[in-house]
Design a protein around this motif. Structure first.
Motif, PDB file in Angstrom:
ATOM      1  N   PHE A  59      -0.966  -1.056  -5.092  1.00 59.34           N
ATOM      2  CA  PHE A  59      -0.462  -1.815  -3.839  1.00 59.34           C
ATOM      3  C   PHE A  59       1.188  -1.758  -3.856  1.00 59.34           C
ATOM      4  N   CYS A 110       3.129  -9.387   3.281  1.00 58.11           N
ATOM      5  CA  CYS A 110       3.100  -7.963   3.284  1.00 58.11           C
ATOM      6  C   CYS A 110       2.701  -7.504   4.932  1.00 58.11           C
ATOM      7  N   HIS A 111       3.365  -6.605   5.209  1.00 59.39           N
ATOM      8  CA  HIS A 111       3.340  -6.044   6.580  1.00 59.39           C
ATOM      9  C   HIS A 111       1.588  -6.002   7.023  1.00 59.39           C
ATOM     10  N   SER A 112       0.916  -5.199   6.127  1.00 60.46           N
ATOM     11  CA  SER A 112      -0.521  -4.926   6.374  1.00 60.46           C
ATOM     12  C   SER A 112      -1.296  -6.407   6.697  1.00 60.46           C
ATOM     13  N   TYR A 142       4.779 -12.529  -2.172  1.00 58.93           N
ATOM     14  CA  TYR A 142       4.849 -11.088  -1.971  1.00 58.93           C
ATOM     15  C   TYR A 142       3.740 -10.528  -1.493  1.00 58.93           C
ATOM     16  N   HIS A 194      -2.796   1.653   1.597  1.00 56.22           N
ATOM     17  CA  HIS A 194      -2.121   0.169   1.375  1.00 56.22           C
ATOM     18  C   HIS A 194      -2.912  -0.688   1.982  1.00 56.22           C
ATOM     19  N   CYS A 207       3.572   0.144  -0.746  1.00 56.47           N
ATOM     20  CA  CYS A 207       4.347  -0.937  -0.122  1.00 56.47           C
ATOM     21  C   CYS A 207       5.235  -0.353   0.889  1.00 56.47           C
TER      22      CYS A 207
END
Ligand code: FES
Length: 256
Positions: free
Chosen positions: A90, A187-189, A183, A136, A94
């Protein structure tokens, strides 16, 4: 607004490292190389050590969930090896870390407006092996599951010797889980998962709820780099603390 006269162009077809920049641009990639490289070495050594990862109610985050407790494993096989591929993968894929280690480990490119020298045909993340970075979004699901186990470990750490209480270890595990939560949730995802592929945010109640959640995740997402680094130190410190207590070098002081 950026004055176009301040812009620094990438020198075309120059030797590697040639630039018009006057700042210490190499400090960032060098620090990233040292810190990230140090973390990888530390985590690998601790994962294969296969000892001093559990004491009383405390479990190192590198070994959580402790599969060795539920399944008979051969002596030589560390339970951490069965776990670490998920949070490790992960982090490795990232979006923020990609930029960091492309610059510091592969020097490709070493920084903005720094010449790379001659390179082969650039395929980016559309060809093997970098196409694997697209995993990801799937590793995110696994990371969320691991996060649940880490919070379960915090809950267990609230019951030293079977009675409610707070030890230094409880605080350390709590801080680690909180930082990892920030964190993961920045995450962008995850942000895309929650708010992406919606044509109209006001179409119905579900879309409106997604919009609100997306807005909150976007606030966290703005500081993704901060959470990436603080959670990295947090998880390393939490493991180190459990190691010290489990090996008898440090008492786990009870605060409450
Ligand atoms: S983009 Fe960094 S964890 Fe997903």
């Amino acid at each position: 607004m950026v004055d176009s006269s301040d812009a620094v162009a990438v020198p075309a077809q120059s030797r590697w490292g040639v630039t018009d920049r006057r700042d210490l641009w190499w400090i960032d990639p060098l620090l990233t190389l040292l810190v990230l490289g140090g973390f990888v070495v530390y985590a690998t050594l601790r994962a294969v050590a296969n000892r001093y990862y559990e004491v009383g109610e405390l479990l190192s985050p590198f070994y959580s969930p402790n599969l060795g407790r539920w399944t008979p494993l051969p002596q030589w096989l560390s339970p951490a090896v069965l776990i670490l591929w998920a949070p490790g993968g992960f982090r490795l894929t990232c979006y923020y870390y990609r930029k960091a280690y492309y610059r510091s480990f592969t020097l490709h490119p070493p920084g903005c407006a720094i010449a790379e020298g001659r390179r082969g045909e650039y395929k980016g993340e559309s060809a093997f092996p970098l196409i694997l970075q697209n995993l990801h979004r799937y590793l995110l699901y696994v990371a969320l599951i691991v996060l649940c186990f880490l919070w379960y470990d915090v809950w267990k750490a609230l019951w030293p010797q079977g009675h409610f209480g707070i030890t230094v270890g409880t605080i350390v595990l709590l801080a680690n889980s909180a930082l990892l939560t920030m964190y993961t949730f920045s995450c962008h995802s995850l942000r895309h998962l929650v708010g992406g592929q919606v044509d109209c945010f006001s179409a119905n109640a579900v879309c409106r709820a997604r919009y609100r959640a997306w807005g909150k995740l976007s606030i966290l997402n703005e500081h993704h780099m901060l959470w990436a680094w603080t959670s990295l130190f947090g998880v390393m410190f939490a493991d180190f603390y459990v190691w010290m207590v489990a090996s008898g070098r440090l008492p786990n002081l009870r605060l409450l």
